[in-house]
Motif scaffolding. Structure first.
Motif, short mmCIF file in Angstrom:
data_model
loop_
_atom_site.label_atom_id
_atom_site.label_comp_id
_atom_site.label_asym_id
_atom_site.label_seq_id
_atom_site.Cartn_x
_atom_site.Cartn_y
_atom_site.Cartn_z
N SER A 31 0.83 -1.21 0.00
CA SER A 31 0.00 0.00 0.00
C SER A 31 0.86 1.26 0.00
O SER A 31 0.35 2.36 -0.19
CB SER A 31 -0.98 0.00 1.18
N SER A 35 -0.70 0.39 -4.58
CA SER A 35 -2.06 0.95 -4.64
C SER A 35 -2.30 1.77 -3.38
O SER A 35 -1.48 1.77 -2.46
CB SER A 35 -3.09 -0.18 -4.77
N ASP A 36 -3.45 2.46 -3.35
CA ASP A 36 -3.73 3.32 -2.21
C ASP A 36 -3.88 2.53 -0.91
O ASP A 36 -3.48 2.98 0.15
CB ASP A 36 -5.02 4.12 -2.45
N TRP A 49 -7.65 1.59 -5.49
CA TRP A 49 -7.12 2.79 -6.14
C TRP A 49 -8.25 3.79 -6.29
O TRP A 49 -9.26 3.45 -6.93
CB TRP A 49 -6.61 2.50 -7.55
N ASP A 50 -8.09 4.99 -5.78
CA ASP A 50 -9.09 6.06 -5.97
C ASP A 50 -10.53 5.54 -5.83
O ASP A 50 -11.39 5.84 -6.65
CB ASP A 50 -8.94 6.71 -7.36
N GLN A 119 4.93 2.66 -11.14
CA GLN A 119 4.77 1.97 -9.86
C GLN A 119 6.14 1.69 -9.23
O GLN A 119 6.34 1.91 -8.04
CB GLN A 119 4.02 0.64 -10.03
#
Length: 130
Positions: A31, A35-36, A49-50, A119
């Motif tokens: 994380s 991804s978030d 993600w978002d 990434q």
């Protein structure tokens, strides 16, 4: 749906394989760069993600070496696609590289490669090796 094409990317990285593996194999580590947010329940990982979520099944992992996932949409469709992140250490120079194996539709390969490059760039910043 078009067949996806396998591709590999190699990224030199200035970090110990042990530290690197923590960022590849744990939800908290992933994380920070992938991804978030990442949640895991057994073999099932949820990447956020978002506000959108994608689920992936952990196919295999080898401590300090590699981790391999299959997106659930591919799993449910019976597709053999996966993505794998491997840590490679040169035996002579001891240089560390990440090898990313993934699949994309032919007209989306460049975009997928750019996504992975971004990434891994985020990962390098987190590791302080950018």
């Amino acid at each position: 749906m078009d067949e996806k094409v396998k591709f590999e990317l190699e990224f030199p990285i200035q970090a110990s394989p042990q530290l690197l593996y923590q960022y590849l194999s744990t939800p908290s580590g992933m994380s920070e760069w992938f991804s978030d947010n990442v949640n895991s329940r057994g073999e099932l990982y949820t990447f956020i993600w978002d506000g959108s979520e994608e689920q992936a099944k952990l196919l295999s992992k080898k401590n300090g070496e590699r981790i391999k996932f299959r997106w659930m949409v591919d799993e449910e469709d019976g597709n053999p696609y996966f993505f794998e992140i491997r840590i490679q250490v040169d035996e002579i120079t001891k240089d560390v590289s990440l090898i990313v194996t993934d699949y994309a539709e032919e007209d989306e390969i460049e975009e997928a490669k750019m996504l992975w490059t971004n990434q891994i760039s985020d990962l390098k910043q987190v590791l302080g090796s950018a």
